[in-house]
Design an enzyme around this catalytic site. Structure first.
Site, PDB file in Angstrom:
ATOM      1  N   HIS A 218       2.365   3.448  -8.977  1.00  0.00           N
ATOM      2  CA  HIS A 218       2.151   2.022  -9.242  1.00  0.00           C
ATOM      3  C   HIS A 218       3.332   1.448 -10.028  1.00  0.00           C
ATOM      4  CE1 HIS A 218      -1.749   2.226  -7.491  1.00  0.00           C
ATOM      5  NE2 HIS A 218      -2.298   2.930  -8.455  1.00  0.00           N
TER       6      HIS A 218
ATOM      7  N   LEU B 239      10.391 -20.894  -4.264  1.00  0.00           N
ATOM      8  CA  LEU B 239       9.492 -19.945  -3.590  1.00  0.00           C
ATOM      9  C   LEU B 239       8.110 -20.040  -4.226  1.00  0.00           C
ATOM     10  CD1 LEU B 239       9.042 -17.408  -1.692  1.00  0.00           C
ATOM     11  CD2 LEU B 239       9.541 -16.018  -3.715  1.00  0.00           C
TER      12      LEU B 239
ATOM     13  N   ASP C  76       0.831  -1.209   0.000  1.00  0.00           N
ATOM     14  CA  ASP C  76       0.000   0.000   0.000  1.00  0.00           C
ATOM     15  C   ASP C  76       0.868   1.263   0.000  1.00  0.00           C
ATOM     16  OD1 ASP C  76      -2.408   1.359  -0.027  1.00  0.00           O
ATOM     17  OD2 ASP C  76      -2.578   1.419   2.160  1.00  0.00           O
TER      18      ASP C  76
HETATM   19  C1  IPE Z   1      -5.387  -2.691  -0.063  1.00  0.00           C
HETATM   20  O1  IPE Z   1      -5.061  -1.355  -0.250  1.00  0.00           O
HETATM   21  C2  IPE Z   1      -5.329  -3.421  -1.369  1.00  0.00           C
HETATM   22  C3  IPE Z   1      -4.022  -3.504  -2.006  1.00  0.00           C
HETATM   23  C4  IPE Z   1      -2.884  -3.070  -1.560  1.00  0.00           C
HETATM   24  C5  IPE Z   1      -4.020  -4.156  -3.264  1.00  0.00           C
HETATM   25  P1  IPE Z   1      -6.183  -0.220  -0.394  1.00  0.00           P
HETATM   26  O2  IPE Z   1      -5.461   1.041  -0.555  1.00  0.00           O
HETATM   27  O3  IPE Z   1      -7.159  -0.594  -1.459  1.00  0.00           O
HETATM   28  O4  IPE Z   1      -6.919  -0.325   1.014  1.00  0.00           O
HETATM   29  P2  IPE Z   1      -7.850   0.744   1.744  1.00  0.00           P
HETATM   30  O5  IPE Z   1      -8.906   1.123   0.750  1.00  0.00           O
HETATM   31  O6  IPE Z   1      -6.998   1.906   2.122  1.00  0.00           O
HETATM   32  O7  IPE Z   1      -8.376   0.029   2.945  1.00  0.00           O
HETATM   33  C1  IPE Z   2      -1.620   0.188  -3.305  1.00  0.00           C
HETATM   34  O1  IPE Z   2      -1.372   1.551  -3.331  1.00  0.00           O
HETATM   35  C2  IPE Z   2      -1.838  -0.398  -4.682  1.00  0.00           C
HETATM   36  C3  IPE Z   2      -3.228  -0.773  -4.959  1.00  0.00           C
HETATM   37  C4  IPE Z   2      -4.232  -0.731  -4.146  1.00  0.00           C
HETATM   38  C5  IPE Z   2      -3.495  -1.249  -6.310  1.00  0.00           C
HETATM   39  P1  IPE Z   2      -2.553   2.599  -3.341  1.00  0.00           P
HETATM   40  O2  IPE Z   2      -2.925   2.863  -4.766  1.00  0.00           O
HETATM   41  O3  IPE Z   2      -3.672   2.160  -2.483  1.00  0.00           O
HETATM   42  O4  IPE Z   2      -1.838   3.875  -2.741  1.00  0.00           O
HETATM   43  P2  IPE Z   2      -2.454   4.885  -1.681  1.00  0.00           P
HETATM   44  O5  IPE Z   2      -2.893   4.088  -0.491  1.00  0.00           O
HETATM   45  O6  IPE Z   2      -3.599   5.569  -2.344  1.00  0.00           O
HETATM   46  O7  IPE Z   2      -1.320   5.797  -1.355  1.00  0.00           O
HETATM   47 MG    MG Z   3      -4.097   2.433  -0.521  1.00  0.00          MG
END
Ligand code: IPE
Ligand code: IPE
Ligand code: MG
Length: 247
Positions: free
Chosen positions: A31, A125, A14
């Site tokens: 990303h 792995l 995240d």
């Molecule tokens: C969780 O992250 C999902 C992934 C990292 C793929 P999100 O960014 O979607 O989670 P919330 O919405 O903050 O809980």
């Molecule tokens: C995690 O990073 C990746 C996915 C959920 C695909 P985020 O896109 O949720 O990044 P933040 O949390 O908005 O910074």
């Molecule tokens: Mg996020």
């Protein structure tokens, strides 16, 4: 004290969007930058002798994001499979995708199937990418399979126990996660591996995913090694057990 190296690590990757926004860049750049961390963590897992690594790449709730971001994520998934699968195969990595892949573009579904077939016999792995995955979806599809087995007459409803449920969850052939990492500073599970993480050690870091490198991963592993896992027992019982079985 138990094992110091986790057998299975699960990671919520995240913070990509915030990493980019901090730099006044579009979220999509975050990303793309996150792919480098995926490579670093996979390679370090191989070096550390970790058996299984599960990475949360796209949740069942992430479909609510803007279409353009979803498109980029699908494209990035496809590109990374194209560019990295051969190397993963050479390193003995078995790749599997957890989640409902039927919602993905056909070309991506084909690529995933090819990567899974190519790497199916690798043992160094077990790498699981959770994509269109949700812990509730996982438990629900296990319930559906239990019901189907009952209807087919090969399962007695009275015989349904935790093992029967566990066996029908995705990734049931792997040990359950020992270490559950979330980057990006949030302290929540966001519907990841709900059943499987019942006894996982939780580790939260403020680092955004693109900044999570080998050193950051090693810190998480060192933190795990310092914990006493008790599984409902007392600390004294655990110490006695450790003495009996030679640690
Ligand atoms: C969780 O992250 C999902 C992934 C990292 C793929 P999100 O960014 O979607 O989670 P919330 O919405 O903050 O809980
Ligand atoms: C995690 O990073 C990746 C996915 C959920 C695909 P985020 O896109 O949720 O990044 P933040 O949390 O908005 O910074
Ligand atoms: Mg996020």
């Amino acid at each position: 004290m138990g094992r110091t190296v986790p057998r299975h690590v699960a990671i919520i990757m995240d913070g990509n969007g915030r990493w980019a926004q901090q730099r006044r860049l579009p979220r999509t750049v975050g990303h793309r930058a996150g792919v480098k961390s995926v490579r670093a963590v996979v390679e370090e897992s191989v070096r550390q002798g970790i058996e299984a690594l599960t990475l949360f790449a796209f949740s069942s709730e992430n479909w609510r994001r803007p279409q353009a971001e979803i498109r980029l994520l699908m494209e990035l998934f496809l590109q990374t499979l194209r560019s990295d699968v051969r190397q993963l195969h050479e390193n003995g990595v078995r790749l599997r995708v957890l989640g409902d892949r039927s919602a993905f573009p056909d070309v991506l579904q084909r690529r995933i199937a090819e990567a899974e077939d190519l790497t199916a016999n690798n043992e160094t792995l077990q790498l699981q990418i959770a994509a269109n995955y949700g812990g509730r979806w996982d438990i629900t599809q296990a319930a559906r399979r239990l019901a189907a087995d009952c209807v087919a007459g090969c399962l007695d409803p009275n015989a349904i126990d935790e093992n029967a449920v566990r066996a029908r969850l995705t990734g049931a052939d792997l040990p359950e996660p020992d270490l559950f990492v979330r980057t990006g500073g949030e302290k929540r599970l966001s519907n990841f591996l709900l059943w499987q993480s019942a006894y996982a050690e939780l580790y939260f870091t403020h680092l955004f995913w693109p900044d999570f490198d080998e050193d950051a991963y090693r810190l998480a592993l060192a933190d795990f090694a310092s914990r006493q896992r008790r599984f409902g027992l007392t600390g004294d019982q655990i110490s006695t057990l450790a003495g009996c079985v030679g640690g």
